[in-house]
Design a protein around this motif. Structure first.
Motif, PDB file in Angstrom:
ATOM      1  N   GLU A  19      39.642  48.475  48.109  1.00 46.79           N
ATOM      2  CA  GLU A  19      39.144  47.418  47.223  1.00 46.79           C
ATOM      3  C   GLU A  19      39.352  46.026  47.806  1.00 46.79           C
ATOM      4  O   GLU A  19      40.358  45.748  48.461  1.00 46.79           O
ATOM      5  CB  GLU A  19      39.863  47.529  45.881  1.00 46.79           C
ATOM      6  CG  GLU A  19      39.404  46.514  44.844  1.00 46.79           C
ATOM      7  CD  GLU A  19      40.277  46.555  43.601  1.00 46.79           C
ATOM      8  OE1 GLU A  19      40.208  47.574  42.883  1.00 46.79           O
ATOM      9  OE2 GLU A  19      41.029  45.588  43.371  1.00 46.79           O
ATOM     10  N   THR A  20      38.404  45.144  47.520  1.00 44.78           N
ATOM     11  CA  THR A  20      38.545  43.711  47.801  1.00 44.78           C
ATOM     12  C   THR A  20      38.496  42.955  46.478  1.00 44.78           C
ATOM     13  O   THR A  20      38.062  43.475  45.449  1.00 44.78           O
ATOM     14  CB  THR A  20      37.408  43.203  48.706  1.00 44.78           C
ATOM     15  OG1 THR A  20      36.187  43.186  47.960  1.00 44.78           O
ATOM     16  CG2 THR A  20      37.233  44.072  49.948  1.00 44.78           C
ATOM     17  N   ALA A  21      38.885  41.696  46.534  1.00 45.85           N
ATOM     18  CA  ALA A  21      38.796  40.866  45.328  1.00 45.85           C
ATOM     19  C   ALA A  21      37.360  40.753  44.849  1.00 45.85           C
ATOM     20  O   ALA A  21      37.093  40.706  43.642  1.00 45.85           O
ATOM     21  CB  ALA A  21      39.379  39.477  45.606  1.00 45.85           C
ATOM     22  N   ASN A  23      34.999  43.093  45.184  1.00 49.31           N
ATOM     23  CA  ASN A  23      34.669  44.331  44.477  1.00 49.31           C
ATOM     24  C   ASN A  23      35.098  44.228  43.022  1.00 49.31           C
ATOM     25  O   ASN A  23      34.363  44.600  42.106  1.00 49.31           O
ATOM     26  CB  ASN A  23      35.388  45.535  45.092  1.00 49.31           C
ATOM     27  CG  ASN A  23      34.870  45.963  46.440  1.00 49.31           C
ATOM     28  OD1 ASN A  23      35.634  46.475  47.245  1.00 49.31           O
ATOM     29  ND2 ASN A  23      33.590  45.774  46.716  1.00 49.31           N
ATOM     30  N   ALA A  24      36.313  43.738  42.827  1.00 52.09           N
ATOM     31  CA  ALA A  24      36.899  43.713  41.488  1.00 52.09           C
ATOM     32  C   ALA A  24      36.102  42.834  40.533  1.00 52.09           C
ATOM     33  O   ALA A  24      36.039  43.117  39.334  1.00 52.09           O
ATOM     34  CB  ALA A  24      38.348  43.247  41.563  1.00 52.09           C
ATOM     35  N   GLU A  25      35.456  41.787  41.056  1.00 48.00           N
ATOM     36  CA  GLU A  25      34.698  40.894  40.182  1.00 48.00           C
ATOM     37  C   GLU A  25      33.194  41.085  40.307  1.00 48.00           C
ATOM     38  O   GLU A  25      32.418  40.304  39.752  1.00 48.00           O
ATOM     39  CB  GLU A  25      35.070  39.434  40.451  1.00 48.00           C
ATOM     40  CG  GLU A  25      34.725  38.926  41.831  1.00 48.00           C
ATOM     41  CD  GLU A  25      35.149  37.467  42.029  1.00 48.00           C
ATOM     42  OE1 GLU A  25      35.882  36.930  41.174  1.00 48.00           O
ATOM     43  OE2 GLU A  25      34.738  36.870  43.037  1.00 48.00           O
ATOM     44  N   ARG A  26      32.772  42.133  41.037  1.00 46.02           N
ATOM     45  CA  ARG A  26      31.354  42.460  41.217  1.00 46.02           C
ATOM     46  C   ARG A  26      30.587  41.309  41.872  1.00 46.02           C
ATOM     47  O   ARG A  26      29.522  40.899  41.415  1.00 46.02           O
ATOM     48  CB  ARG A  26      30.702  42.890  39.893  1.00 46.02           C
ATOM     49  CG  ARG A  26      31.220  44.229  39.394  1.00 46.02           C
ATOM     50  CD  ARG A  26      30.511  44.696  38.132  1.00 46.02           C
ATOM     51  NE  ARG A  26      29.061  44.853  38.320  1.00 46.02           N
ATOM     52  CZ  ARG A  26      28.477  45.889  38.935  1.00 46.02           C
ATOM     53  NH1 ARG A  26      29.218  46.863  39.462  1.00 46.02           N
ATOM     54  NH2 ARG A  26      27.167  45.955  39.023  1.00 46.02           N
ATOM     55  N   ASN A  37      42.157  43.318  49.184  1.00 45.44           N
ATOM     56  CA  ASN A  37      43.170  42.704  48.329  1.00 45.44           C
ATOM     57  C   ASN A  37      44.407  43.601  48.304  1.00 45.44           C
ATOM     58  O   ASN A  37      44.480  44.614  49.023  1.00 45.44           O
ATOM     59  CB  ASN A  37      42.616  42.421  46.925  1.00 45.44           C
ATOM     60  CG  ASN A  37      42.182  43.676  46.177  1.00 45.44           C
ATOM     61  OD1 ASN A  37      42.450  44.798  46.610  1.00 45.44           O
ATOM     62  ND2 ASN A  37      41.518  43.488  45.051  1.00 45.44           N
ATOM     63  N   GLU A  39      45.505  45.652  46.070  1.00 44.91           N
ATOM     64  CA  GLU A  39      45.170  47.010  45.644  1.00 44.91           C
ATOM     65  C   GLU A  39      44.461  47.781  46.751  1.00 44.91           C
ATOM     66  O   GLU A  39      44.714  48.968  46.961  1.00 44.91           O
ATOM     67  CB  GLU A  39      44.298  46.966  44.383  1.00 44.91           C
ATOM     68  CG  GLU A  39      43.750  48.316  43.929  1.00 44.91           C
ATOM     69  CD  GLU A  39      44.823  49.325  43.569  1.00 44.91           C
ATOM     70  OE1 GLU A  39      44.474  50.519  43.421  1.00 44.91           O
ATOM     71  OE2 GLU A  39      46.014  48.949  43.422  1.00 44.91           O
ATOM     72  N   ASN A 188      35.805  53.252  46.094  1.00 46.18           N
ATOM     73  CA  ASN A 188      36.694  52.662  47.097  1.00 46.18           C
ATOM     74  C   ASN A 188      37.698  53.691  47.603  1.00 46.18           C
ATOM     75  O   ASN A 188      38.283  54.446  46.822  1.00 46.18           O
ATOM     76  CB  ASN A 188      37.474  51.484  46.510  1.00 46.18           C
ATOM     77  CG  ASN A 188      36.647  50.239  46.366  1.00 46.18           C
ATOM     78  OD1 ASN A 188      36.390  49.791  45.257  1.00 46.18           O
ATOM     79  ND2 ASN A 188      36.215  49.663  47.475  1.00 46.18           N
ATOM     80  N   VAL A 216      39.592  54.305  41.140  1.00 49.41           N
ATOM     81  CA  VAL A 216      39.018  53.235  41.943  1.00 49.41           C
ATOM     82  C   VAL A 216      37.727  52.724  41.337  1.00 49.41           C
ATOM     83  O   VAL A 216      37.129  53.342  40.471  1.00 49.41           O
ATOM     84  CB  VAL A 216      38.756  53.721  43.396  1.00 49.41           C
ATOM     85  CG1 VAL A 216      40.065  53.961  44.113  1.00 49.41           C
ATOM     86  CG2 VAL A 216      37.899  54.971  43.384  1.00 49.41           C
ATOM     87  N   LEU A 217      37.298  51.564  41.840  1.00 52.34           N
ATOM     88  CA  LEU A 217      36.092  50.942  41.319  1.00 52.34           C
ATOM     89  C   LEU A 217      34.845  51.597  41.882  1.00 52.34           C
ATOM     90  O   LEU A 217      34.831  52.068  43.027  1.00 52.34           O
ATOM     91  CB  LEU A 217      36.081  49.451  41.688  1.00 52.34           C
ATOM     92  CG  LEU A 217      37.171  48.610  41.047  1.00 52.34           C
ATOM     93  CD1 LEU A 217      37.085  47.189  41.602  1.00 52.34           C
ATOM     94  CD2 LEU A 217      37.021  48.587  39.539  1.00 52.34           C
TER      95      LEU A 217
END
Length: 221
Positions: A19-21, A23-26, A37, A39, A188, A216-217
């Motif tokens: 995961e990257t930051a 990815n987390a915020e789309r 990030n 995670e 991810n 995971v996302l």
């Protein structure tokens, strides 16, 4: 009698980066070079531990940092070096890159609509990088996977890449047309297993994430 390398099965472990930051915020990454990030780093370590008992002859990564960091976690415990292949990069999204999905829809409504409608030959708007059509990207990604298999017949190769590359491989292996919606998850730090036999890609298992907690996302990037 000499062996026929063309008939030897190559095992492919196709792995999505952690995961990257973004990815987390789309936020769409494409060719923009975003690091893992905290995670994502944790996921990469768990992934490496899960794969430790398995035979892997080569580890090859996209040249983008998020994939390289994930690949290096796998290779480090084995004393291996990571091969780098820019052909394993994510799709280049041109002017979409760096934007949230909602921002893409607002700034580029026509292009966004074509993207969502899966127009595989739609041209993306200009940005810092030159965008690819989905067909161009599909040919690049699947061609790279098959080239690595052909170069290492009978071996097991871990290819660390991106959500879009995983999607292309899945479509190639199961014969899913490019124009159809994506109805499968792309996760991810997932392990996705294929074999290449007589130049053809065959899917063995998809979306292995038992080594990861929490879940995971699922978003491309």
């Amino acid at each position: 009698m000499p062996s026929n390398d063309k008939n030897r099965t190559t095992n492919i472990l196709l792995i999505r980066h952690g995961e990257t930051a973004w990815n987390a915020e789309r936020r769409l990454q494409g060719h923009l070079d975003i690091a893992l990030n905290a995670e994502g780093a944790r996921q990469a370590a768990l992934l490496a531990a899960a794969l430790a008992p398995e035979r892997i002859d080569y580890v090859v990564s996209s040249d983008l940092l998020r994939a390289r960091q994930t690949a290096e976690a796998i290779a480090a415990s084995r004393g291996m070096t990571v091969g780098i292949d820019p052909a394993l990069r994510e799709r280049c999204y041109g002017g979409f890159e760096g934007l949230l999905y909602s921002e893409i829809a607002a700034r580029f409504p026509l292009e966004f609509a074509a993207w969502q409608a899966r127009d595989v030959d739609a041209v993306l708007p200009a940005g810092a990088n030159q965008g690819e059509t989905f067909r161009q990207f599909y040919d690049r990604a699947t061609g790279a996977i098959l080239e690595h298999a052909a170069a290492h017949p009978g071996k097991t190769i871990a290819l660390v890449a991106h959500g879009g590359v995983l999607e292309c491989a899945y479509r190639k292996a199961v014969g899913l047309p490019l124009e159809t919606p994506r109805d499968f998850k792309v996760l991810n730090a997932s392990v996705n297993r294929f074999v290449v036999e007589e130049g053809g890609l065959r899917l063995l298992s998809w979306g292995e994430v038992e080594h990861l907690k929490p879940a995971v996302l699922d978003d491309l990037g």
